[in-house]
Write a protein that holds these residues in place. Structure first.
Motif, PDB file in Angstrom:
ATOM      1  N   ALA A  39       0.637  -1.746   7.769  1.00 49.93           N
ATOM      2  CA  ALA A  39       0.225  -0.957   8.384  1.00 49.93           C
ATOM      3  C   ALA A  39      -1.391  -0.336   8.445  1.00 49.93           C
ATOM      4  N   SER A  40      -1.677  -1.413   6.905  1.00 46.37           N
ATOM      5  CA  SER A  40      -2.624  -1.075   7.156  1.00 46.37           C
ATOM      6  C   SER A  40      -3.341  -2.556   7.872  1.00 46.37           C
ATOM      7  N   THR A  41      -3.036  -3.555   7.716  1.00 48.65           N
ATOM      8  CA  THR A  41      -3.856  -5.117   7.939  1.00 48.65           C
ATOM      9  C   THR A  41      -3.416  -4.437   9.649  1.00 48.65           C
ATOM     10  N   GLU A  50       6.594   1.951   7.304  1.00 50.59           N
ATOM     11  CA  GLU A  50       6.339   0.395   7.906  1.00 50.59           C
ATOM     12  C   GLU A  50       6.746  -0.573   6.430  1.00 50.59           C
ATOM     13  N   ILE A  51       7.672  -1.258   6.329  1.00 51.99           N
ATOM     14  CA  ILE A  51       7.785  -2.728   6.532  1.00 51.99           C
ATOM     15  C   ILE A  51       7.134  -3.623   7.130  1.00 51.99           C
ATOM     16  N   THR A  52       8.294  -3.807   8.299  1.00 54.96           N
ATOM     17  CA  THR A  52       8.586  -4.278   9.226  1.00 54.96           C
ATOM     18  C   THR A  52       8.559  -3.499  10.581  1.00 54.96           C
ATOM     19  N   SER A 148       4.470  -3.645  -3.993  1.00 51.53           N
ATOM     20  CA  SER A 148       3.972  -2.284  -3.552  1.00 51.53           C
ATOM     21  C   SER A 148       4.124  -2.715  -2.241  1.00 51.53           C
ATOM     22  N   THR A 149       4.599  -4.080  -1.540  1.00 48.80           N
ATOM     23  CA  THR A 149       4.583  -3.786   0.472  1.00 48.80           C
ATOM     24  C   THR A 149       5.854  -3.920   0.224  1.00 48.80           C
TER      25      THR A 149
END
Length: 479
Positions: A39-41, A50-52, A148-149
């Motif tokens: 979400a940040s990149t 969201e992870i994906t 973390s992700t």
């Protein structure tokens, strides 16, 4: 150069420069690259949480809990990521993550091993990228990203797998692993080999396919998007076929139209069979021009954020069905529509298949292409199943039998067809014809939803599309 600036600047609105300044400000913000979109990149792809794309952190955690509920007490499941496959000694094929590993972790990168257990939750063993790897391949997700992700409960470098996983295996009473991605990194461990020797190692897909069979609302949204992209792409390809009746060009056109709409890849190599090539069920050469008057069969699909579509349409690029083609096509379309109406909770793919066989056998006999009403003779004209499960893989959840009663949230295909090669002994006018009509179908509480309904399949609709819109395109391109 100054003159060029003076000429260009007045034509560029001020809002453009404001957007550039904002974009430069965003791109300068320090964000941590974990080797895949976050979400940040990639805020254009993922929402916070969201992870994906489209699948939240909460849903991934829920998936893990569901699988742990399915696993026997004190059992351990080992799921390795997909291996990198090489095209040549230094050129890899485009990487695609194994569906089970993706479903559980959300990690879209190679080199990892995930472990699910009642005592450890999700434990991830992550690759360790050195400076040389980063220079050539870019950043990869490591232990920090696993925690973390991907929200793993525990994480270790892959170099610690020998010591830590061995201890986990020794403490478990039963062991499961993903047979499709079985990796020597853990299979060579003495504890694993001992468990295998004692008959304690079984295939994890029995549980993972059970969990993946019924789709969540988030998964169904991704599947609807995947189907929508494929439908739009196939419509554009149909119009293109009138001007460029060439298998290779139509394959390229479909892929292009999918990718500019956001698809990451094809679900499988497009099948573009013109004339007699359409009678080859998984034809993949796509290297022939389509003769005027011949049909073209296109079996295609795309992958959108981990979920695939799969549809087939057959049409004459020249814009008109012949009477013989129409005779066969009407039977296949009628079978498609009747089988769709059978799709509901409680029925099974097997029951729908059996109905389609009875329908097609009777129809083939009436047309005159089935002389002996024997199943073996019928299979010479159609050896395929009426459909299959669909999801993260094209033939999804293969451990779920076709006898299982369908449930709401299950997605299947319905794809009747007829395949008559040029050397078949049927009357000559029918030889060299292949027809398939395939739709993606979501089972709902009250019946079904056709995810691919936007692509026409009735003869009059197809002919109208090809003649009216294609002529408009030709006229516009000729100006």
């Amino acid at each position: 150069m100054h003159m060029l600036r003076r000429n260009l600047l007045p034509r560029i609105p001020l809002s453009f420069f404001n957007q550039v300044v904002k974009a430069r400000g965003f791109s300068g913000k320090a964000v941590h690259d974990v080797g895949q979109p976050t979400a940040s990149t990639h805020p254009q792809l993922l929402k916070e949480g969201e992870i994906t794309p489209g699948i939240s952190c909460d849903e991934y955690i829920w998936r893990r809990k569901k699988l742990l509920e399915l696993l026997p007490d004190n059992a351990l499941a080992i799921i390795a990521s997909a291996p990198v496959k090489m095209m040549t000694d230094v050129v890899p094929y485009t990487f695609r993550q194994d569906a089970d590993y993706h479903y559980i972790t959300g990690c879209q990168q190679p080199g990892g091993v995930a472990v699910l257990g009642h005592n450890c939750g999700l434990c991830m063993f992550m690759p360790e990228a050195g400076p040389h790897d980063v220079i050539w391949q870019g950043e990869v997700a490591g232990v920090d990203a696993a925690l973390s992700t991907f929200k793993a409960d525990e994480a270790y470098p892959i170099s610690a797998l020998d010591k830590i996983l061995s201890r986990m295996i020794e403490c478990s009473s039963q062991l499961f692993h993903n047979v499709n991605t079985a990796d020597s990194a853990y299979m060579s461990l003495e504890s694993f080999q001992k468990a295998a020797y004692n008959g304690k190692v079984k295939d994890f897909s029995v549980y993972s396919h059970e969990a993946r069979w019924i789709k969540s609302e988030a998964e169904l949204n991704l599947m609807r998007n995947s189907a929508s992209i494929a439908c739009q792409a196939l419509l554009q390809t149909m119009l293109h076929s009138r001007i460029f009746p060439d298998e290779g060009m139509l394959s390229a056109k479909f892929e292009y139209e999918c990718k500019i709409r956001g698809a990451q890849r094809m679900a499988f190599n497009p099948v573009v069979g013109g004339g007699p090539n359409g009678s080859v069920i998984h034809y993949a050469r796509n290297d022939q021009r389509i003769r005027d008057g011949d049909l073209v069969l296109m079996d295609v699909g795309c992958e959108f954020n981990g979920y695939v579509s799969d549809l087939t349409r057959t049409w004459p690029p020249c814009g008109r069905f012949s009477s013989v083609q129409e005779e066969l096509y009407d039977l296949i379309l009628e079978t498609n529509e009747e089988c769709l109406r059978l799709c509901k909770p409680g029925t099974s793919i097997r029951e729908i298949h059996n109905y389609s066989v009875d329908k097609l056998r009777k129809g083939f006999k009436e047309i005159g292409i089935l002389k002996r009403d024997q199943l073996q003779s019928y299979h010479m004209l159609n050896p395929t199943s009426i459909g299959h499960y669909l999801g993260m893989d094209v033939h999804d959840c293969s451990k779920i039998t076709y006898d299982r009663p369908l449930k709401p949230g299950c997605v299947i295909t319905i794809e009747p067809g007829v395949y008559i090669p040029s050397n078949n002994s049927v009357p000559e006018r029918y030889r060299g014809i292949g027809i398939r009509i395939e739709d993606d179908v979501l089972i709902t509480e009250s019946g079904y939803e056709v995810l691919t309904a936007s692509v026409p399949k009735k003869i009059n609709h197809l002919e109208s599309l090809l003649n009216n819109l294609s002529n408009s395109i030709q006229t516009a391109s000729g100006r």
